[in-house]
Design a protein around this motif. Structure first.
Motif, PDB file in Angstrom:
ATOM      1  N   TRP A 286      40.727 -33.827  39.654  1.00 17.24           N
ATOM      2  CA  TRP A 286      40.710 -32.449  40.163  1.00 17.24           C
ATOM      3  C   TRP A 286      42.071 -32.070  40.733  1.00 17.24           C
ATOM      4  CZ3 TRP A 286      41.283 -31.358  45.480  1.00 17.24           C
ATOM      5  CH2 TRP A 286      41.194 -30.000  45.821  1.00 17.24           C
ATOM      6  N   SER A 291      42.370 -25.537  38.529  1.00 17.56           N
ATOM      7  CA  SER A 291      40.947 -25.336  38.759  1.00 17.56           C
ATOM      8  C   SER A 291      40.744 -24.186  39.719  1.00 17.56           C
ATOM      9  CB  SER A 291      40.325 -26.617  39.328  1.00 17.56           C
ATOM     10  OG  SER A 291      39.013 -26.394  39.766  1.00 17.56           O
ATOM     11  N   ASN A 292      39.624 -23.483  39.514  1.00 12.93           N
ATOM     12  CA  ASN A 292      39.285 -22.406  40.435  1.00 12.93           C
ATOM     13  C   ASN A 292      38.785 -22.952  41.774  1.00 12.93           C
ATOM     14  OD1 ASN A 292      39.930 -20.376  38.584  1.00 12.93           O
ATOM     15  ND2 ASN A 292      37.895 -20.463  37.639  1.00 12.93           N
ATOM     16  N   ILE A 293      38.411 -24.212  41.755  1.00 15.76           N
ATOM     17  CA  ILE A 293      37.958 -24.852  42.994  1.00 15.76           C
ATOM     18  C   ILE A 293      39.191 -25.267  43.789  1.00 15.76           C
ATOM     19  CG2 ILE A 293      36.639 -26.761  43.982  1.00 15.76           C
ATOM     20  CD1 ILE A 293      35.043 -26.838  41.350  1.00 15.76           C
ATOM     21  N   LYS A 296      38.044 -29.643  48.107  1.00 13.59           N
ATOM     22  CA  LYS A 296      36.979 -30.631  47.959  1.00 13.59           C
ATOM     23  C   LYS A 296      36.963 -31.522  49.196  1.00 13.59           C
ATOM     24  CE  LYS A 296      36.412 -31.190  42.933  1.00 13.59           C
ATOM     25  NZ  LYS A 296      34.928 -31.158  42.888  1.00 13.59           N
TER      26      LYS A 296
END
Length: 418
Positions: A286, A291-293, A296
């Motif tokens: 990740w 990434s749109n995220i 985390k």
């Protein structure tokens, strides 16, 4: 054996975890026979897990044997709800929590554990079947640091059979833990299987040679990792870490995993075990991709993408789990395993986290937090140390704030990166 023990006596005051079993009873007697430490400065800690009948009697047996030697002892009982699964793992975590808390409360830096060579081999096999890497496989060492306490295992290269000979010769009493016969536990199955190998002539010392070679390789990897940390990792006041994008391009995968695990240990040091490798691998994937995220969490640590960096800091929801401590003027005291703190004079107050309320106070005093700690996420600032007298903010040492000019707060950062 006394010489083996004496090699690790480095402090004037020590604690010994004693269960009543062969290894820990031998260790207690070795400490008593040592000329390197005054018996008045030996603390015997007995943990009653309260998981089965007879545990209280075993704890009292240890206390009685300690009294015969003239050693001070204390029984700590695991309170609260008991698990129905992962019993040994949960009990181990609670045991170390009780041991570490006692050591901190009594200003003891060195905790002695009675693990021996058979335990080390058993741990190696157990972790191998759990898919551990080289760090896990070599985790049993004679000296390590956890929760700012030195964990010392002076018997780690001595076989149980040698301890048995010594105990019988010295007429040392011990108790047998009935759970060691319970085949529902994986460790017991491994222990019994290993005994068949030993009975067939397999040499434990040769197994130890292999483990020690792996430990040497592990130390070499740590040495290499240090150079990558100095190039690509910045630790900001122990409240947040920033990782540049070049780290993911130029750092070998094994080193990446090791450094990320150590970052998590900085912000969640009370966790006995690191997150599983597969979780670290997925987290790294990740980090490396678009990434749109944007954030985390793993192991009590928040990972946030910002510009060309990854920022890491303690999860805000875990701040309430940090235990406040009294501040001392005589010696440094450890807070949250990230800082050592001492004052130049006595005053009412406890060390806790700054939090949103502390930030409000600093802003009301026109302290520019973003200027003082450039690019520090506000959630990371919340986790910085502060001295509170109930709801009154006395000091925020990282931001050079104190309501009393006569009070000087000295602070040291604890390094956990390697």
């Amino acid at each position: 054996l006394i010489k083996a023990f004496d090699l690790y006596v480095m402090s004037p005051k020590i604690a010994i975890a004693v269960s009543g079993g062969l290894d820990s009873m031998v260790l207690m007697n070795l400490a008593n026979a040592s000329k390197k430490i005054n018996s008045k400065n030996i603390h015997i800690i007995v943990i009653d897990h309260n998981l089965r009948k007879g545990s209280k009697e075993e704890a009292l047996f240890v206390k009685e044997e300690a009294n015969k030697l003239g050693l001070k002892s204390v029984i700590l009982t695991w309170q609260g709800k008991k698990p129905t699964s992962k019993i040994q793992e949960t009990a181990r975590k609670e045991r170390y929590s009780l041991l570490f808390d006692y050591c901190k409360e009594n200003y003891i830096s060195d905790l002695f554990i009675g693990h021996h060579l058979d335990d080390q081999i058993e741990n190696f096999i157990f972790r191998m079947f759990r898919g551990s890497g080289i760090v896990g496989l070599t985790s049993f060492s004679n000296f390590s640091k956890r929760d700012n306490i030195n964990l010392i295992r002076p018997l780690i290269e001595i076989s149980k059979s040698d301890l048995l000979v010594f105990a019988k010769k010295q007429k040392i009493k011990w108790v047998e833990d009935p759970s060691n016969l319970n085949l529902n536990f994986d460790r017991i199955k491994i222990r019994n299987t290993l005994q068949n190998f030993y009975d067939s002539g397999f040499d434990k010392k040769l197994f130890l040679k292999s483990i020690n070679k792996l430990k040497s390789i592990n130390d070499d990897i740590d040495f290499v990792a240090e150079s990558y940390i100095s190039k690509y990792i910045e630790v900001h006041e122990n409240i947040f870490v920033s990782i540049g994008e070049e780290f993911f391009i130029k750092t070998p995968n094994e080193i990446q995993m090791r450094i990320v695990k150590n970052c998590i240990r900085l912000f969640a040091p009370n966790n006995l075990y690191s997150p599983k490798d597969i979780k670290i691998i997925n987290l790294l994937k990740w980090m490396k991709k678009n990434s749109n995220i944007k954030a985390k969490t793993l192991g009590g640590t928040l990972f946030r993408k910002k510009n060309n960096e990854i920022l890491l800091y303690k999860e805000v929801k875990n701040l309430n789990n940090i235990k406040p401590i009294d501040i001392s003027k005589s010696e440094f005291k450890c807070w949250d395993n990230r800082f050592l703190i001492k004052a130049n004079r006595n005053f009412n107050g406890k060390v806790s986290y700054l939090g949103p309320e502390g930030v409000k106070v600093l802003k009301s005093k026109n302290i520019d937090i973003s200027k003082a700690k450039k690019n520090a996420p506000i959630a990371a600032v919340y986790s910085s140390p502060a001295i509170w007298d109930k709801k009154r903010l006395i000091s925020a040492p990282i931001f050079d704030y104190c309501i009393n000019n006569k009070v000087n707060i000295e602070i040291k950062k604890i390094g956990y990166m390697i």
